[in-house]
Design an enzyme around this catalytic site. Structure first.
Site, short mmCIF file in Angstrom:
data_model
loop_
_atom_site.label_atom_id
_atom_site.label_comp_id
_atom_site.label_asym_id
_atom_site.label_seq_id
_atom_site.Cartn_x
_atom_site.Cartn_y
_atom_site.Cartn_z
N GLU A 1 34.60 59.84 53.38
CA GLU A 1 34.67 58.51 52.75
C GLU A 1 33.37 58.19 52.03
O GLU A 1 32.29 58.64 52.44
CB GLU A 1 34.87 57.44 53.84
CG GLU A 1 36.32 57.09 54.15
CD GLU A 1 36.90 56.10 53.14
OE1 GLU A 1 36.41 56.02 51.99
OE2 GLU A 1 37.86 55.40 53.51
N ASP A 2 33.46 57.39 50.97
CA ASP A 2 32.26 56.91 50.32
C ASP A 2 31.63 55.77 51.13
O ASP A 2 30.44 55.76 51.40
CB ASP A 2 32.56 56.45 48.88
CG ASP A 2 33.77 55.52 48.79
OD1 ASP A 2 34.42 55.22 49.83
OD2 ASP A 2 34.09 55.07 47.67
N ASP B 1 34.09 49.82 55.14
CA ASP B 1 33.80 48.40 55.06
C ASP B 1 34.56 47.71 56.20
O ASP B 1 34.09 47.66 57.33
CB ASP B 1 34.25 47.95 53.65
CG ASP B 1 33.93 46.53 53.31
OD1 ASP B 1 32.93 46.00 53.82
OD2 ASP B 1 34.66 45.93 52.50
N PHE C 1 27.50 44.28 47.55
CA PHE C 1 28.40 45.13 46.78
C PHE C 1 27.58 46.22 46.11
O PHE C 1 26.56 45.94 45.47
CB PHE C 1 29.16 44.30 45.75
CG PHE C 1 30.22 45.09 45.05
CD1 PHE C 1 31.41 45.40 45.68
CD2 PHE C 1 30.01 45.57 43.76
CE1 PHE C 1 32.38 46.16 45.05
CE2 PHE C 1 30.97 46.33 43.12
CZ PHE C 1 32.17 46.62 43.77
N ARG D 1 30.64 55.05 38.20
CA ARG D 1 30.79 56.11 39.21
C ARG D 1 29.73 57.19 39.03
O ARG D 1 29.30 57.82 40.00
CB ARG D 1 32.17 56.76 39.13
CG ARG D 1 33.29 55.90 39.66
CD ARG D 1 34.52 56.75 39.94
NE ARG D 1 35.74 55.96 39.97
CZ ARG D 1 36.19 55.29 41.03
NH1 ARG D 1 35.50 55.30 42.14
NH2 ARG D 1 37.31 54.60 40.96
P1 5GP Z 1 37.75 49.31 53.88
O1 5GP Z 1 39.19 49.67 54.01
O2 5GP Z 1 36.87 49.96 54.90
O3 5GP Z 1 37.55 47.82 53.86
O4 5GP Z 1 37.31 49.70 52.45
C1 5GP Z 1 36.96 50.91 52.04
C2 5GP Z 1 37.01 50.94 50.53
O5 5GP Z 1 36.65 49.68 49.92
C3 5GP Z 1 36.03 51.94 50.00
O6 5GP Z 1 36.56 53.25 49.99
C4 5GP Z 1 35.72 51.38 48.63
O7 5GP Z 1 36.69 51.83 47.72
C5 5GP Z 1 35.87 49.87 48.78
N1 5GP Z 1 34.56 49.21 48.95
C6 5GP Z 1 34.10 48.59 50.07
N2 5GP Z 1 32.86 48.10 49.86
C7 5GP Z 1 32.52 48.44 48.59
C8 5GP Z 1 31.34 48.24 47.79
O8 5GP Z 1 30.32 47.65 48.17
N3 5GP Z 1 31.37 48.75 46.54
C9 5GP Z 1 32.45 49.42 46.03
N4 5GP Z 1 32.35 49.87 44.78
N5 5GP Z 1 33.58 49.63 46.76
C10 5GP Z 1 33.60 49.15 48.03
#
Ligand code: 5GP
Length: 199
Positions: free
Chosen positions: A104-105, A108, A157, A170
């Site tokens: 995962e990147d 959150d 963010f 990206r």
């Molecule tokens: P989760 O399901 O854990 O809430 O979200 C994961 C996804 O939300 C990440 O793979 C990403 O695509 C997006 N995301 C969450 N925080 C950020 C952020 O600070 N910046 C960006 N660009 N995407 C985020």
């Protein structure tokens, strides 16, 4: 970086050299832990954000690995079920009996990773681990196991190193903290000049 976007709109949170150093550490750790894997482990990148991280991670490993991708879409605060996630692109590989690493990147709320973990676990892998470059642990809604973390991220963010805002940024090599998200929403390409023209 500040001059074209106005003061304080964005700043480097994690620079490319620190990213590279940490990616190599994670690769070494993963490689050691996967030494007893049953055949080549499958690294599953979550499209599209994890692609840069995944490609650097696998190049820093000198064991045989397979790579596959999943793409999912989440409906967070829409009229559709809040927090629901669905598969847009599934794996090409059969993960039964294999050692799987979800890449995962950023994690959150944890909704995406939780969904991916459950989905993969239902397919009978030998093991499942998850590695994320960034962990926004303060925002977690669903507690989900996370074996490897590159960096703990503050509740800001971020864009760059695979992470986007509406498809932009990206390929910025650093991880950038966006301090003024409202201005970016108004103008999604606000940071293009400062980030790409070397201001
Ligand atoms: P989760 O399901 O854990 O809430 O979200 C994961 C996804 O939300 C990440 O793979 C990403 O695509 C997006 N995301 C969450 N925080 C950020 C952020 O600070 N910046 C960006 N660009 N995407 C985020």
């Amino acid at each position: 970086m500040a001059s074209r976007s106005g003061p304080g709109a964005a700043e480097i949170l994690i620079g490319r050299h620190d990213i590279s150093r940490r990616v190599h550490e994670l690769a070494a750790q993963l490689q050691a832990d996967l030494a007893t894997a049953a055949g080549p482990p499958i690294l599953v990148g979550v499209l599209k954000g994890s692609t840069l991280f995944l490609s650097d991670l696998v190049r820093a490993m000198d064991i045989d690995v397979a790579v596959d991708f999943m793409s999912i879409s989440s409906y967070r605060s829409t009229v559709a079920q809040p927090g629901s996630v669905r598969i847009i692109k599934d794996l090409d590989s059969d993960v039964t009996g294999r050692d799987v690493v979800i890449v995962e990147d950023i994690v959150d709320t944890g909704l995406t990773l939780n969904y991916l973990r459950q989905t993969i676990l239902q397919r009978g892998p030998r093991s499942v681990r998850a590695v994320t470059l960034l962990n926004k642990s303060v925002r977690r809604i669903v507690p989900v196991p996370l074996e490897y973390v590159g960096f703990d991220a503050p509740d800001v963010f971020v864009v760059g190193y695979g992470l986007d805002f509406q498809g932009n940024y990206r390929n910025v090599p650093d991880i950038i903290a966006v301090r003024d998200v409202a201005r970016l929403v108004e103008n999604p390409r606000l940071l293009v000049g400062p980030l790409f023209l070397g201001d």
